[in-house]
Write a protein that holds these residues in place. Structure first.
Motif, PDB file in Angstrom:
ATOM      1  N   GLY A 143       0.755  -1.059   0.147  1.00  0.00           N
ATOM      2  CA  GLY A 143       0.063   0.150   0.083  1.00  0.00           C
ATOM      3  C   GLY A 143       0.755   1.287  -0.125  1.00  0.00           C
ATOM      4  N   GLN A 144       0.273   2.350   0.737  1.00  0.00           N
ATOM      5  CA  GLN A 144       1.009   3.530   0.895  1.00  0.00           C
ATOM      6  C   GLN A 144       2.233   3.791   1.588  1.00  0.00           C
ATOM      7  OE1 GLN A 144       0.025   6.386  -1.255  1.00  0.00           O
ATOM      8  NE2 GLN A 144      -1.371   4.944  -2.264  1.00  0.00           N
ATOM      9  N   VAL A 145       3.412   3.031   1.280  1.00  0.00           N
ATOM     10  CA  VAL A 145       4.583   3.088   2.051  1.00  0.00           C
ATOM     11  C   VAL A 145       5.623   3.315   1.160  1.00  0.00           C
ATOM     12  CG1 VAL A 145       3.825   1.450   3.843  1.00  0.00           C
ATOM     13  CG2 VAL A 145       4.961   0.368   1.974  1.00  0.00           C
ATOM     14  N   GLN A 147       8.500   1.812   0.094  1.00  0.00           N
ATOM     15  CA  GLN A 147       9.052   0.716  -0.495  1.00  0.00           C
ATOM     16  C   GLN A 147       8.025  -0.551  -0.173  1.00  0.00           C
ATOM     17  OE1 GLN A 147      13.026   0.779   0.470  1.00  0.00           O
ATOM     18  NE2 GLN A 147      13.622   1.994  -1.327  1.00  0.00           N
ATOM     19  N   PRO A 148       6.934  -0.693  -0.973  1.00  0.00           N
ATOM     20  CA  PRO A 148       6.145  -2.011  -0.684  1.00  0.00           C
ATOM     21  C   PRO A 148       6.839  -3.136  -0.847  1.00  0.00           C
ATOM     22  CG  PRO A 148       4.946  -0.264  -2.046  1.00  0.00           C
ATOM     23  CD  PRO A 148       6.151  -0.002  -1.733  1.00  0.00           C
ATOM     24  N   GLY A 149       6.875  -4.294  -0.177  1.00  0.00           N
ATOM     25  CA  GLY A 149       7.349  -5.658  -0.564  1.00  0.00           C
ATOM     26  C   GLY A 149       7.140  -6.416   0.693  1.00  0.00           C
ATOM     27  N   THR A 150       8.300  -7.581   0.646  1.00  0.00           N
ATOM     28  CA  THR A 150       8.145  -8.415   1.760  1.00  0.00           C
ATOM     29  C   THR A 150       9.722  -8.612   2.257  1.00  0.00           C
ATOM     30  OG1 THR A 150       6.753 -10.145   0.572  1.00  0.00           O
ATOM     31  CG2 THR A 150       8.366 -11.083   2.268  1.00  0.00           C
ATOM     32  N   TYR A 151       9.998  -8.253   3.648  1.00  0.00           N
ATOM     33  CA  TYR A 151      11.062  -8.181   4.329  1.00  0.00           C
ATOM     34  C   TYR A 151      11.383  -9.164   5.338  1.00  0.00           C
ATOM     35  CZ  TYR A 151      10.829  -3.360   2.201  1.00  0.00           C
ATOM     36  OH  TYR A 151      10.483  -2.194   1.531  1.00  0.00           O
ATOM     37  N   SER A 152      12.709  -9.721   5.221  1.00  0.00           N
ATOM     38  CA  SER A 152      12.995 -10.686   6.033  1.00  0.00           C
ATOM     39  C   SER A 152      13.680 -10.158   7.385  1.00  0.00           C
ATOM     40  CB  SER A 152      14.076 -11.616   5.658  1.00  0.00           C
ATOM     41  OG  SER A 152      13.725 -12.328   4.329  1.00  0.00           O
ATOM     42  N   PHE A 153      13.582 -10.713   8.488  1.00  0.00           N
ATOM     43  CA  PHE A 153      14.193 -10.288   9.671  1.00  0.00           C
ATOM     44  C   PHE A 153      14.675 -11.457  10.710  1.00  0.00           C
ATOM     45  CE2 PHE A 153       9.636 -10.569  10.333  1.00  0.00           C
ATOM     46  CZ  PHE A 153       9.724 -11.129  11.646  1.00  0.00           C
ATOM     47  N   THR A 154      15.816 -11.190  11.518  1.00  0.00           N
ATOM     48  CA  THR A 154      16.517 -12.115  12.050  1.00  0.00           C
ATOM     49  C   THR A 154      16.175 -12.068  13.574  1.00  0.00           C
ATOM     50  OG1 THR A 154      18.420 -10.689  12.234  1.00  0.00           O
ATOM     51  CG2 THR A 154      18.252 -12.607  10.516  1.00  0.00           C
ATOM     52  N   GLU A 155      15.704 -10.901  14.013  1.00  0.00           N
ATOM     53  CA  GLU A 155      15.498 -10.498  15.392  1.00  0.00           C
ATOM     54  C   GLU A 155      14.273 -11.434  15.987  1.00  0.00           C
ATOM     55  OE1 GLU A 155      15.320  -8.410  13.061  1.00  0.00           O
ATOM     56  OE2 GLU A 155      16.197  -6.454  13.682  1.00  0.00           O
ATOM     57  N   GLN A 156      14.228 -11.744  17.259  1.00  0.00           N
ATOM     58  CA  GLN A 156      13.164 -12.402  17.826  1.00  0.00           C
ATOM     59  C   GLN A 156      11.674 -11.765  17.819  1.00  0.00           C
ATOM     60  OE1 GLN A 156      13.229 -15.864  18.778  1.00  0.00           O
ATOM     61  NE2 GLN A 156      15.180 -15.805  18.040  1.00  0.00           N
ATOM     62  N   ASN A 157      12.001 -10.558  18.170  1.00  0.00           N
ATOM     63  CA  ASN A 157      10.952  -9.543  18.245  1.00  0.00           C
ATOM     64  C   ASN A 157      11.006  -8.176  17.378  1.00  0.00           C
ATOM     65  OD1 ASN A 157       8.668 -10.720  20.026  1.00  0.00           O
ATOM     66  ND2 ASN A 157      10.673 -11.187  21.100  1.00  0.00           N
ATOM     67  N   ILE A 158      10.381  -7.783  16.402  1.00  0.00           N
ATOM     68  CA  ILE A 158      10.386  -6.438  15.959  1.00  0.00           C
ATOM     69  C   ILE A 158       8.833  -5.921  16.139  1.00  0.00           C
ATOM     70  CG2 ILE A 158      11.803  -6.904  14.353  1.00  0.00           C
ATOM     71  CD1 ILE A 158       9.704  -6.849  12.360  1.00  0.00           C
ATOM     72  N   THR A 159       8.777  -4.429  16.098  1.00  0.00           N
ATOM     73  CA  THR A 159       7.593  -3.688  16.385  1.00  0.00           C
ATOM     74  C   THR A 159       6.885  -3.571  15.050  1.00  0.00           C
ATOM     75  OG1 THR A 159       8.582  -1.703  16.496  1.00  0.00           O
ATOM     76  CG2 THR A 159       8.350  -3.046  18.629  1.00  0.00           C
ATOM     77  N   ALA A 163       8.846  -2.537  11.565  1.00  0.00           N
ATOM     78  CA  ALA A 163       8.270  -3.060  10.313  1.00  0.00           C
ATOM     79  C   ALA A 163       7.988  -1.906   9.132  1.00  0.00           C
ATOM     80  CB  ALA A 163       7.219  -3.980  10.413  1.00  0.00           C
ATOM     81  N   LEU A 164       7.285  -0.937   9.472  1.00  0.00           N
ATOM     82  CA  LEU A 164       6.736   0.063   8.758  1.00  0.00           C
ATOM     83  C   LEU A 164       8.245   0.843   8.450  1.00  0.00           C
ATOM     84  CD1 LEU A 164       3.504   1.277  10.406  1.00  0.00           C
ATOM     85  CD2 LEU A 164       3.893   0.035   8.305  1.00  0.00           C
ATOM     86  N   GLY A 165       9.297   0.853   9.166  1.00  0.00           N
ATOM     87  CA  GLY A 165      10.377   1.472   8.725  1.00  0.00           C
ATOM     88  C   GLY A 165      11.216   0.834   7.880  1.00  0.00           C
ATOM     89  N   TYR A 166      11.259  -0.466   7.677  1.00  0.00           N
ATOM     90  CA  TYR A 166      11.758  -1.365   6.563  1.00  0.00           C
ATOM     91  C   TYR A 166      11.307  -0.907   5.399  1.00  0.00           C
ATOM     92  CZ  TYR A 166      13.601  -4.759  10.180  1.00  0.00           C
ATOM     93  OH  TYR A 166      14.194  -5.385  11.069  1.00  0.00           O
ATOM     94  N   ALA A 167       9.850  -0.546   5.121  1.00  0.00           N
ATOM     95  CA  ALA A 167       9.211   0.014   4.189  1.00  0.00           C
ATOM     96  C   ALA A 167       9.253   1.239   3.761  1.00  0.00           C
ATOM     97  CB  ALA A 167       7.740  -0.700   3.959  1.00  0.00           C
ATOM     98  N   GLY A 168      10.271   1.986   4.243  1.00  0.00           N
ATOM     99  CA  GLY A 168      10.546   3.602   4.179  1.00  0.00           C
ATOM    100  C   GLY A 168       9.495   4.389   4.630  1.00  0.00           C
ATOM    101  N   ASP A 169       8.512   3.683   5.779  1.00  0.00           N
ATOM    102  CA  ASP A 169       7.557   4.556   6.380  1.00  0.00           C
ATOM    103  C   ASP A 169       6.225   4.859   5.576  1.00  0.00           C
ATOM    104  OD1 ASP A 169       6.229   5.884   8.337  1.00  0.00           O
ATOM    105  OD2 ASP A 169       7.254   7.767   8.175  1.00  0.00           O
ATOM    106  N   LEU A 170       5.203   5.101   6.130  1.00  0.00           N
ATOM    107  CA  LEU A 170       4.100   5.701   5.310  1.00  0.00           C
ATOM    108  C   LEU A 170       4.300   6.856   4.454  1.00  0.00           C
ATOM    109  CD1 LEU A 170       2.886   3.796   7.776  1.00  0.00           C
ATOM    110  CD2 LEU A 170       0.722   5.094   7.171  1.00  0.00           C
ATOM    111  N   THR A 171       3.809   6.858   3.383  1.00  0.00           N
ATOM    112  CA  THR A 171       3.777   8.103   2.457  1.00  0.00           C
ATOM    113  C   THR A 171       2.719   9.262   3.297  1.00  0.00           C
ATOM    114  OG1 THR A 171       1.931   7.617   0.985  1.00  0.00           O
ATOM    115  CG2 THR A 171       4.275   6.859   0.470  1.00  0.00           C
ATOM    116  N   ILE A 172       2.814  10.252   2.532  1.00  0.00           N
ATOM    117  CA  ILE A 172       2.104  11.461   2.986  1.00  0.00           C
ATOM    118  C   ILE A 172       0.579  11.005   2.738  1.00  0.00           C
ATOM    119  CG2 ILE A 172       2.118  12.848   0.866  1.00  0.00           C
ATOM    120  CD1 ILE A 172       2.271  14.031   4.658  1.00  0.00           C
ATOM    121  N   ASN A 173       0.304  10.179   1.893  1.00  0.00           N
ATOM    122  CA  ASN A 173      -1.205   9.571   1.449  1.00  0.00           C
ATOM    123  C   ASN A 173      -1.341   8.484   2.045  1.00  0.00           C
ATOM    124  OD1 ASN A 173      -1.334  11.706  -0.738  1.00  0.00           O
ATOM    125  ND2 ASN A 173       0.070  10.521  -1.950  1.00  0.00           N
ATOM    126  N   GLY A 174      -0.566   7.870   3.432  1.00  0.00           N
ATOM    127  CA  GLY A 174      -1.059   6.716   3.963  1.00  0.00           C
ATOM    128  C   GLY A 174      -1.935   7.066   5.006  1.00  0.00           C
TER     129      GLY A 174
END
Length: 252
Positions: A143-145, A147-159, A163-174
């Motif tokens: 959606g309105q982020v 860099q939309p996509g599928t992101y891998s992570f190795t941490e036991q817990n991510i907030t 996760a939204l930070g991985y995708a470059g945050d929401l756009t102004i239109n999100g």
């Protein structure tokens, strides 16, 4: 002619403005400071890939209970499966010597303890050490982020915010007031609606992302209204110029 201009300007503002209240995150965050964090413990799911390492006081005795690594070092799921254990749809894995083992309703830590006791109680190893890690954890963000996509992570817990930070945050239109999280766990699908402008979700079950979650950010109201009508500033200027020119010609 000025009245036409102000009418057009009003239309532009209606279709292009986003209020400050719709953009700022966690506007009541101060109310949730000094709260105890409850970490999420995810149970093992079908298609998870587990890395299992068994060790013992005498290293040679643990060799039969470990997969021989391929040394590929690749990051794709296909390559990781060569060194890991793919969980079946029935929530089982095929383990050396012990055969088929169920991982149903267990976290990686619980399965580690289960496997340790099974090796001890069956007389296979004395006081073994078992380490179980999920090596293909991923989250899909659409959606309105940035860099939309599928992101891998190795941490036991991510907030959720990480996760939204991985995708470059929401756009102004999100649409920050209604971010959807789709979660499939133990054969049950859940859909949560998160209001990022508030902080009341921080202590809830969706504050942390679980592997295979899908996050969907819909466009906000100004973006929806402008779709197919006023798409960007350049379009706005062009439309206004044409309309003003038409008005001038008509009123001459």
């Amino acid at each position: 002619m000025s009245k036409y201009f102000y009418c057009l300007l009003s239309v532009m503002l209606v279709f292009s403005c986003t209020s400050k209240k719709e953009i700022l995150y966690l506007q009541d965050a101060d109310q949730y400071s000094n709260k105890e964090i409850s970490y999420v413990k995810s149970t093992i799911q079908p298609n998870d890939v587990l890395r299992i390492n068994v060790s013992a006081l005498i290293p040679e005795t643990a060799i039969p209970y470990n997969k021989i690594t391929t040394g590929t070092g690749g990051a794709s799921v296909e390559l990781m499966q060569l060194d890991g254990y793919l969980v079946s749809e029935n929530l089982t894995i095929k383990f050396p010597v012990l055969g088929v083992l169920s991982v149903a309703e267990m976290t990686t830590q619980q399965f580690s303890e289960f496997l340790k006791h099974k090796l001890e109680d069956g007389g296979h190893l004395i006081n073994p050490s078992v380490d179980v890690r999920l090596i293909n954890a991923k989250v899909t963000i659409l959606g309105q982020v940035g860099q939309p996509g599928t992101y891998s992570f190795t941490e036991q817990n991510i907030t959720l915010l990480q996760a939204l930070g991985y995708a470059g945050d929401l756009t102004i239109n999100g649409k920050r007031e209604d971010v959807k999280i789709i979660r499939l766990e133990n054969g049950v699908q859940q859909v949560a609606h998160i209001d990022l402008t508030s902080a009341d979700w921080l202590n809830g079950p969706f504050s942390f992302i679980k592997p295979n979650d899908t996050i969907i950010v819909d466009p906000n109201n100004p973006k929806v209204k402008s779709a197919g009508f006023i798409g960007n500033v350049g379009t706005v200027i062009s439309v206004v110029s044409i309309l003003l020119t038409t008005v001038v010609l008509i009123t001459k």
